[in-house]
Write a protein that holds these residues in place. Structure first.
Motif, mmCIF file in Angstrom:
data_model
loop_
_atom_site.group_PDB
_atom_site.id
_atom_site.type_symbol
_atom_site.label_atom_id
_atom_site.label_comp_id
_atom_site.label_asym_id
_atom_site.label_seq_id
_atom_site.Cartn_x
_atom_site.Cartn_y
_atom_site.Cartn_z
ATOM 1 N N ILE A 159 -32.137 -18.082 -5.006
ATOM 2 C CA ILE A 159 -30.874 -17.617 -5.860
ATOM 3 C C ILE A 159 -30.357 -18.745 -6.771
ATOM 4 C CG2 ILE A 159 -28.773 -16.624 -5.904
ATOM 5 C CD1 ILE A 159 -29.637 -14.898 -3.710
ATOM 6 N N ASP A 160 -30.207 -19.784 -6.076
ATOM 7 C CA ASP A 160 -29.738 -20.802 -6.822
ATOM 8 C C ASP A 160 -30.697 -21.665 -8.003
ATOM 9 O OD1 ASP A 160 -27.302 -20.572 -5.308
ATOM 10 O OD2 ASP A 160 -28.146 -22.054 -3.901
ATOM 11 N N GLU A 161 -31.915 -21.192 -7.772
ATOM 12 C CA GLU A 161 -32.767 -21.782 -8.810
ATOM 13 C C GLU A 161 -33.248 -21.024 -9.797
ATOM 14 O OE1 GLU A 161 -33.763 -24.871 -8.695
ATOM 15 O OE2 GLU A 161 -32.643 -25.478 -6.849
ATOM 16 N N GLN A 162 -32.855 -19.622 -9.641
ATOM 17 C CA GLN A 162 -33.528 -18.636 -10.494
ATOM 18 C C GLN A 162 -33.151 -18.886 -12.151
ATOM 19 O OE1 GLN A 162 -32.638 -14.635 -9.276
ATOM 20 N NE2 GLN A 162 -34.001 -14.986 -7.504
ATOM 21 N N ASN A 163 -32.084 -19.606 -12.119
ATOM 22 C CA ASN A 163 -31.417 -19.666 -13.667
ATOM 23 C C ASN A 163 -31.993 -20.980 -14.318
ATOM 24 O OD1 ASN A 163 -29.863 -18.453 -15.539
ATOM 25 N ND2 ASN A 163 -28.370 -20.348 -15.584
ATOM 26 N N ARG A 164 -33.122 -21.587 -13.682
ATOM 27 C CA ARG A 164 -33.655 -22.700 -14.140
ATOM 28 C C ARG A 164 -35.061 -22.616 -14.235
ATOM 29 N NH1 ARG A 164 -31.066 -27.211 -9.834
ATOM 30 N NH2 ARG A 164 -28.904 -26.488 -10.335
ATOM 31 N N LEU A 205 -31.521 -15.749 -17.223
ATOM 32 C CA LEU A 205 -32.311 -14.572 -17.044
ATOM 33 C C LEU A 205 -31.274 -13.589 -17.979
ATOM 34 C CD1 LEU A 205 -32.774 -14.349 -13.228
ATOM 35 C CD2 LEU A 205 -34.514 -14.415 -15.264
ATOM 36 N N PRO A 206 -31.691 -12.700 -18.382
ATOM 37 C CA PRO A 206 -30.900 -11.715 -19.318
ATOM 38 C C PRO A 206 -29.660 -11.230 -18.560
ATOM 39 C CG PRO A 206 -32.936 -10.665 -18.748
ATOM 40 C CD PRO A 206 -33.026 -12.000 -18.268
ATOM 41 N N SER A 207 -28.535 -10.932 -19.206
ATOM 42 C CA SER A 207 -27.152 -10.540 -18.613
ATOM 43 C C SER A 207 -27.210 -9.064 -18.888
ATOM 44 C CB SER A 207 -26.139 -11.406 -19.071
ATOM 45 O OG SER A 207 -26.124 -11.270 -20.610
ATOM 46 N N THR A 208 -27.641 -8.587 -19.817
ATOM 47 C CA THR A 208 -27.456 -7.193 -20.383
ATOM 48 C C THR A 208 -28.850 -6.444 -20.612
ATOM 49 O OG1 THR A 208 -27.309 -7.581 -22.529
ATOM 50 C CG2 THR A 208 -25.198 -7.672 -21.539
ATOM 51 N N PRO A 209 -28.739 -5.258 -20.270
ATOM 52 C CA PRO A 209 -30.043 -4.504 -21.075
ATOM 53 C C PRO A 209 -30.398 -4.746 -22.365
ATOM 54 C CG PRO A 209 -28.784 -2.953 -19.702
ATOM 55 C CD PRO A 209 -27.890 -4.184 -20.096
ATOM 56 N N LEU A 210 -29.560 -4.678 -23.386
ATOM 57 C CA LEU A 210 -30.194 -5.044 -24.772
ATOM 58 C C LEU A 210 -30.562 -6.599 -24.853
ATOM 59 C CD1 LEU A 210 -29.897 -4.380 -27.836
ATOM 60 C CD2 LEU A 210 -27.454 -5.143 -27.922
ATOM 61 N N ASP A 211 -29.966 -7.525 -24.031
ATOM 62 C CA ASP A 211 -30.401 -8.789 -24.052
ATOM 63 C C ASP A 211 -32.022 -8.922 -23.551
ATOM 64 O OD1 ASP A 211 -30.850 -11.573 -23.925
ATOM 65 O OD2 ASP A 211 -29.622 -11.914 -22.335
#
Length: 407
Positions: free
Chosen positions: A152-157, A161-167
């Protein structure tokens, strides 16, 4: 059908993803990725599955639009969700099945095939319906799978990742539209091929049917880009007018950033459209040059025939005169009359050839294009009233004009 659950990291301000619901974390949204095989021949079961996972009851007319393989690009909004149907070109990178084993048959117009992908999104859910083999979406899915294998701590590197469905929808659209830029080189090579066939071929050009299909292909791509731009513009208008409903109340993503990304997508599609227009203009210019060259060759042939006619016209006149059935014709009984007449005919031919040569009608072409167009060359015209340039006659003409004015 694959489902991905995006949720907020418990300590850091970024998103994480799992394929199972996370009970003790704040869930941001879910992504349900479907292929057309999930819908075809089992629409009611699929609709019930979507209702169970996302609590979205799809409109029956929207279901028909999604099932329509040839539905144009469109955007529609409902109170519960928004629907975007986007058509993409099937590129060599795609592995969309189109043979006898395919579930549905694509309508292939002039060698052009497109594939629809539908986006159904709310502030909490994104549902995508695509064909199996869509390279852009499947490549993004591979990245999501690689992210799932990380902690989990490495998933943003190294990428967020997108934060909204539109994103997420905009990221998928961006991946598909960026792939269009790769078709510019193949299309340019096709245009170069037709230019060489039209302008450098040693034989008469006969591939008009193939060239017509090529032009229609460019027209179809241009129309497709226009449909895509219209659909994206409608999505942009919805973001401007109802952004709070799309992003959700707890989201902090700025509206201007989303608008910039939508404008960037429109700009990319517009670049492809302008490029296709330029390629179509290049082919049309080659066609015009081809017909100009054919017309020029025809004029050249007619010029040669005219010169031959002009050279043989005096000879025909002489032979016609001395071929008349009169009893008394000067020189008829002369023993060297034939050779005299032959000498006169040769001299006429030589004089005419010298005259045509000096007028640049045979052989040389030193005159400029401007002189030829303006007809200002000194040898371009024959002055039938050359005697008026004689000085005494000029003076007499001036005296006559003065007397006429005095009267």
């Amino acid at each position: 059908m694959q489902t991905f659950y995006f949720f907020q990291h418990p300590e850091e301000p970024f998103s994480c993803v799992q394929q199972v619901p996370v009970q003790d974390q704040e869930q941001q949204f879910i992504w349900v990725d479907c292929v057309r095989e999930d819908l075809v021949n089992r629409t009611e079961q699929w609709q019930q599955e979507i209702l169970n996972q996302s609590q979205i009851l799809l409109n029956e007319y929207h279901i028909k639009d999604i099932l329509n393989l040839e539905h144009p690009c469109t955007f529609d909004t409902m109170d519960e969700y928004d629907l975007l149907i986007f058509r993409k070109l099937i590129t060599p990178d795609d592995t969309v099945s189109s043979g006898e084993k395919a579930v549905e048959r694509h309508e292939n117009l002039f060698g052009l095939a497109t594939s629809p992908i539908s986006f159904i999104f709310t502030s909490q859910v994104l549902i995508t319906i695509r064909e199996k083999g869509n390279h852009a979406v499947e490549h993004y899915l591979e990245r999501i799978m690689q992210t799932l294998n990380k902690g989990i701590d490495e998933q943003n590197r190294p990428r967020k990742l997108p934060s909204t469905p539109l994103d997420l929808a905009l990221r998928l659209l961006n991946a598909m539209i960026d792939g269009y830029l790769d078709i510019r080189n193949p299309l340019s090579r096709r245009v170069e091929f037709w230019q060489q066939e039209l302008l450098q071929g040693n034989r008469r050009f006969q591939k008009w049917q193939q060239l017509f299909q090529e032009n229609m292909t460019f027209q179809q791509i241009e129309n497709l880009c226009e449909e895509q731009i219209d659909a994206l513009q409608e999505l942009r208008n919805e973001i401007v007018e109802n952004y709070a409903h799309i992003k959700g109340k707890k989201r902090t993503e700025r509206q201007d950033i989303i608008l910039v990304r939508v404008d960037d997508l429109v700009s990319h599609v517009g670049r492809i459209q302008k490029y296709i227009i330029r390629l179509g203009s290049a082919i049309q210019s080659a066609i015009d040059l081809h017909f100009s060259a054919v017309a020029n060759q025809t004029n050249e042939n007619m010029r040669i025939l005219a010169i031959l006619t002009a050279v043989f016209a005096p000879l025909t006149l002489l032979t016609g005169v001395y071929g008349m059935n009169f009893e008394f014709i000067p020189g008829l009984k002369n023993p060297i009359g034939f050779w005299i007449m032959l000498f006169v005919m040769v001299v006429c031919t030589v004089l005419l050839m010298v005259y045509f040569y000096r007028r640049h009608l045979v052989g040389r072409g030193e005159r400029s294009v401007i002189d030829m167009l303006a007809q200002q060359h000194k040898d371009q015209h024959v002055n039938l009233f050359w005697f008026l340039d004689y000085e005494p006659i000029k003076q007499t003409m001036k005296e006559v004009e003065k007397m006429a004015k005095f009267k």
